[in-house]
Design a protein around this motif. Structure first.
Motif, short mmCIF file in Angstrom:
data_model
loop_
_atom_site.label_atom_id
_atom_site.label_comp_id
_atom_site.label_asym_id
_atom_site.label_seq_id
_atom_site.Cartn_x
_atom_site.Cartn_y
_atom_site.Cartn_z
N ARG A 14 18.43 -41.86 29.28
CA ARG A 14 17.65 -42.55 28.25
C ARG A 14 17.62 -44.04 28.54
NH1 ARG A 14 16.40 -38.50 27.82
NH2 ARG A 14 16.34 -37.02 26.13
N ALA A 46 -1.60 -28.96 28.72
CA ALA A 46 -1.18 -29.69 27.52
C ALA A 46 -2.39 -29.96 26.63
CB ALA A 46 -0.50 -30.99 27.90
N VAL A 103 0.95 -36.25 21.07
CA VAL A 103 1.75 -37.24 21.80
C VAL A 103 1.59 -36.99 23.30
CG1 VAL A 103 3.83 -35.84 21.37
CG2 VAL A 103 4.09 -38.18 22.16
N TYR A 104 1.32 -38.05 24.03
CA TYR A 104 1.14 -37.96 25.48
C TYR A 104 1.90 -39.11 26.15
CZ TYR A 104 -2.43 -34.47 24.75
OH TYR A 104 -3.08 -33.31 24.39
N ILE A 105 2.76 -38.76 27.07
CA ILE A 105 3.54 -39.75 27.81
C ILE A 105 3.04 -39.79 29.25
CG2 ILE A 105 5.89 -40.44 28.51
CD1 ILE A 105 5.31 -40.29 25.42
N ARG A 111 10.78 -37.65 30.04
CA ARG A 111 12.21 -37.35 29.80
C ARG A 111 13.08 -38.60 29.72
NH1 ARG A 111 14.04 -31.75 29.74
NH2 ARG A 111 15.46 -31.93 27.99
N LEU A 112 12.48 -39.65 29.18
CA LEU A 112 13.23 -40.90 28.98
C LEU A 112 13.42 -41.19 27.49
CD1 LEU A 112 11.36 -43.04 31.68
CD2 LEU A 112 13.67 -42.09 31.85
N GLY A 113 13.03 -40.23 26.66
CA GLY A 113 13.19 -40.41 25.22
C GLY A 113 11.99 -41.07 24.56
N GLY A 115 8.76 -39.85 24.24
CA GLY A 115 8.01 -38.92 23.39
C GLY A 115 8.69 -38.75 22.04
N ARG A 116 10.00 -38.63 22.06
CA ARG A 116 10.74 -38.48 20.80
C ARG A 116 10.54 -39.72 19.92
NH1 ARG A 116 15.10 -35.52 19.41
NH2 ARG A 116 15.77 -35.09 21.53
N SER A 145 6.57 -29.82 25.31
CA SER A 145 5.97 -30.06 24.00
C SER A 145 6.67 -29.22 22.93
CB SER A 145 4.48 -29.71 24.07
OG SER A 145 3.90 -29.75 22.82
N LEU A 148 10.17 -30.61 22.34
CA LEU A 148 10.14 -31.87 21.58
C LEU A 148 9.90 -31.59 20.10
CD1 LEU A 148 10.01 -34.94 21.28
CD2 LEU A 148 7.59 -34.83 21.95
C1 LIG Z 1 5.87 -33.32 25.64
C2 LIG Z 1 6.10 -34.79 26.03
C3 LIG Z 1 5.33 -35.66 25.04
C4 LIG Z 1 7.60 -35.08 25.91
O1 LIG Z 1 7.78 -36.47 26.07
P1 LIG Z 1 9.05 -37.08 26.83
O2 LIG Z 1 9.07 -38.52 26.60
O3 LIG Z 1 9.04 -36.60 28.23
O4 LIG Z 1 10.25 -36.35 26.05
P2 LIG Z 1 11.63 -36.97 25.54
O5 LIG Z 1 12.34 -37.55 26.71
O6 LIG Z 1 11.39 -37.86 24.38
O7 LIG Z 1 12.38 -35.66 25.09
C5 LIG Z 1 12.70 -35.40 23.72
C6 LIG Z 1 13.08 -33.94 23.59
O8 LIG Z 1 11.95 -33.10 23.87
C7 LIG Z 1 12.41 -31.92 24.56
N1 LIG Z 1 11.91 -31.91 25.93
C8 LIG Z 1 11.33 -32.93 26.61
N2 LIG Z 1 10.96 -32.52 27.84
C9 LIG Z 1 11.34 -31.23 27.94
C10 LIG Z 1 11.21 -30.26 28.96
N3 LIG Z 1 10.63 -30.55 30.14
N4 LIG Z 1 11.66 -29.02 28.71
C11 LIG Z 1 12.23 -28.69 27.53
N5 LIG Z 1 12.38 -29.59 26.51
C12 LIG Z 1 11.93 -30.84 26.73
C13 LIG Z 1 13.93 -32.00 24.55
O9 LIG Z 1 14.39 -31.44 23.33
C14 LIG Z 1 14.15 -33.50 24.56
O10 LIG Z 1 15.40 -33.88 24.08
P3 LIG Z 1 16.63 -33.98 25.13
O11 LIG Z 1 16.13 -34.75 26.31
O12 LIG Z 1 17.67 -34.69 24.32
O13 LIG Z 1 16.97 -32.57 25.48
C15 LIG Z 1 5.69 -35.09 27.50
O14 LIG Z 1 6.28 -34.12 28.34
C16 LIG Z 1 4.19 -35.05 27.71
O15 LIG Z 1 3.52 -36.06 27.56
N6 LIG Z 1 3.67 -33.87 28.06
C17 LIG Z 1 2.25 -33.67 28.26
C18 LIG Z 1 1.47 -33.82 26.97
C19 LIG Z 1 1.94 -32.85 25.90
O16 LIG Z 1 2.31 -31.71 26.15
N7 LIG Z 1 1.91 -33.35 24.66
C20 LIG Z 1 2.30 -32.58 23.52
C21 LIG Z 1 1.13 -31.89 22.93
S1 LIG Z 1 0.10 -32.93 21.99
#
Ligand SMILES: CC(C)(COP(=O)(O)OP(=O)(O)OC[C@H]1O[C@@H](n2cnc3c(N)ncnc32)[C@H](O)[C@@H]1OP(=O)(O)O)[C@@H](O)C(=O)NCCC(=O)NCCS
Length: 180
Positions: A14, A46, A103-105, A111-113, A115-116, A145, A148
């Motif tokens: 993180r 996604a 939400v889109y990262i 996986r840097l926190g 999206g959360r 997704s 999260l």
């Molecule tokens: C889904 C998405 C928004 C997650 O954002 P992120 O910044 O990578 O996720 P975070 O680091 O904040 O992770 C928060 C939690 O989400 C879950 N999570 C994130 N990536 C995950 C993965 N690859 N597999 C399983 N759970 C995952 C976990 O619970 C994670 O908590 P933890 O790291 O403490 O286990 C990102 O992967 C993304 O942009 N994906 C493509 C777009 C999409 O699918 N958007 C959602 C639909 S609108």
């Protein structure tokens, strides 16, 4: 001790909170928002959109959002690395207290926190705006997704089979709901 080491390693993935700034989006953020999104149009289930969102479309989308449906961005070293939005779930007036989250990262900042933090921000803003419940959708392939949303208390409420067709395959979709 072993547990503590694992826990520390986990935390180290993180970024310090101060490295990421969450702001309401402004017009100048739209090209970055659109570039982040269009990557998933090309490469991912996604989104079920198959043709790039144009900047004109994005501009209209942003204007339609307005104060009741905020768009927020995450900035890292001044650059937008992610965004999230609260949208109308359904235009019928009786649905006005139900919102849909997105939400889109940026694909190089996963996986840097981030999206959360963005989704938490949208949830808090939705509470403040008097929303009653939030809905999020995800293709069943999108484990990030789903993970999260579930980690923030969204519960599965719908499980549709083969409602999308992209990359020459049928896609299933789940919906998740959070009561505020
Ligand atoms: C889904 C998405 C928004 C997650 O954002 P992120 O910044 O990578 O996720 P975070 O680091 O904040 O992770 C928060 C939690 O989400 C879950 N999570 C994130 N990536 C995950 C993965 N690859 N597999 C399983 N759970 C995952 C976990 O619970 C994670 O908590 P933890 O790291 O403490 O286990 C990102 O992967 C993304 O942009 N994906 C493509 C777009 C999409 O699918 N958007 C959602 C639909 S609108």
């Amino acid at each position: 001790m072993k547990y503590l080491q694992c826990f520390k390693t986990h935390l180290d993935t993180r970024m310090p909170a101060e490295e990421i700034q969450i702001d309401l989006a402004v017009q100048d953020d739209l090209p970055a928002i659109n570039d982040i999104y269009n990557y998933y149009v090309d490469h991912s289930t996604a989104t079920f959109q198959e043709v790039h969102e144009t900047l004109e479309d994005r501009d209209r989308w942003f204007t339609q959002h307005g104060p009741r449906h905020p768009v927020v961005v995450a900035r890292r070293s001044g650059s937008v690395v992610g965004w999230a939005s609260l949208s109308e779930w359904n235009s019928r007036s009786a649905y006005s207290q139900t919102g849909e989250v997105s939400v889109y990262i940026h694909h190089e900042h996963h996986r840097l926190g981030i999206g959360r933090r963005l989704l938490e921000e949208v949830i808090e803003r939705a509470r403040g705006l008097g929303f009653h419940t939030l809905i999020g959708g995800a293709c069943t392939e999108q484990t990030a997704s789903i993970g999260l949303q579930e980690s923030l208390g969204f519960h599965e409420v719908a499980d549709f089979r083969a409602v999308g067709y992209k990359f020459e395959r049928w896609l299933d979709v789940k919906y998740f709901q959070l009561m505020l």
